[in-house]
Design an enzyme around this catalytic site. Structure first.
Site, mmCIF file in Angstrom:
data_model
loop_
_atom_site.group_PDB
_atom_site.id
_atom_site.type_symbol
_atom_site.label_atom_id
_atom_site.label_comp_id
_atom_site.label_asym_id
_atom_site.label_seq_id
_atom_site.Cartn_x
_atom_site.Cartn_y
_atom_site.Cartn_z
ATOM 1 N N PRO A 255 0.657 -1.271 0.000
ATOM 2 C CA PRO A 255 0.000 0.000 0.000
ATOM 3 C C PRO A 255 0.686 1.326 0.000
ATOM 4 O O PRO A 255 0.167 2.201 -0.623
ATOM 5 C CB PRO A 255 -0.874 -0.023 1.235
ATOM 6 N N GLU A 256 1.632 1.687 0.661
ATOM 7 C CA GLU A 256 1.872 3.118 0.809
ATOM 8 C C GLU A 256 2.595 3.710 -0.405
ATOM 9 O O GLU A 256 2.969 2.978 -1.313
ATOM 10 C CB GLU A 256 2.608 3.378 2.125
#
Length: 264
Positions: free
Chosen positions: A2-3
DNA sequence: ACATGCACCTGGGAGC
DNA sequence: TGCTCCCAGGTGCATG
């Protein structure tokens, strides 16, 4: 995966494999994709954006466990596979099924992106920009960093890493920050994300390094200083890193480096 | 405006 | 081995 650094890395992996390819089919079926040619692959916040030749865009959010691959066979875990004209397929896997794919026209894409905060690695995100945004919000620092409308791309891992680098307690409020605190926060945001992105220079995205064992992110992302390192020594001062819960999220801090000033 | 808690889902690890 | 419990990289919404 995710990030910001991980999504950006996935986008860089996808770009040469998808650009100029034509989609020949989708499983399960996905309306309107057959015959569309991919013009660009880009990122905004944690979204993967695939621009098509009819002006529409596939917006993909990987949430907690989504993975994107280009390979010949979708495999049993595929949630979605887009067949490409070179025999490969764009494959989405997502163990928790929280991720999503939407096909949007220009207006729909605008509406999706409009609320998002600034990209922290873009030149416009300078100290003055952060200062101005902090002045318009109250709240504690960690929830602010996690808020996609405050700043784009920061998630639970890098929020903790940024706050450690800035020597700021996650429960400090924006109003309690001295100018020097804001300057450290800005530097920490940019340098932590930049370094994480630059560390991903290998051809293969993190998502491919499965089997590393252990608990999730911390085992697969190297260079983390506090995240998921409770009980281990702070790399700066050797004090034991502690875990607490802020906004319902596991939060890792060095109690010596990140003190809560009296009255903050 | 902000904090809190829950919702969406599933899987892996730890501990018994 | 097989439970059960806890934890997990994100957001959006509903409620105080």
């Amino acid at each position: 995966m995710p990030e910001l650094p991980e999504v950006e890395h996935i986008v860089r992996y996808l770009r040469p494999r998808l650009a100029t390819r034509t989609i020949t089919g989708a499983a399960p079926s996905f309306p309107g994709l057959r015959g569309r040619t991919i013009e660009a692959v880009r990122r905004r916040a944690k979204l993967v954006l695939v621009d098509l030749d009819d002006g529409s865009t596939l917006a993909i959010h990987l949430k907690l466990t989504g993975k994107l691959w280009v390979r010949a066979e979708p495999g049993p875990k595929a949630r979605l596979a887009l067949r490409l004209d070179d025999g490969q397929a764009l494959v989405l896997e997502d163990a928790r099924r929280l991720g999503w794919v939407r096909r949007l026209d220009a207006l729909g894409l605008d509406r999706l992106l409009a609320p998002l905060g600034p990209e922290p690695l873009e030149p416009g995100f300078d100290l003055a920009a952060l200062r101005a945004r902090l002045a318009r919000r109250r709240g504690r620092l960690k929830p602010l960093l996690l808020d996609p409308t405050f700043v784009a791309g920061v998630g639970n891992i890098y929020a903790d890493e940024v706050l450690f680098a800035a020597r700021l307690h996650p429960r400090r409020t924006s109003a309690s920050l001295a100018p020097a605190d804001v300057a450290r926060l800005h530097r920490a945001l940019v340098s932590t994300l930049r370094r994480a992105l630059d560390a991903r220079t290998d051809e293969v995205p993190d998502q491919e390094r499965v089997g590393a064992g252990g608990r999730g992110a911390a085992e697969r992302i190297s260079g983390l200083k506090v995240f998921q390192r409770a009980g281990r020594p702070c790399p700066r001062c050797k004090t034991t890193i502690t875990r607490s819960v802020v906004q319902g999220r596991g939060t890792y801090t060095c109690p010596a480096c990140q003190r809560m000033p009296a009255g903050a």
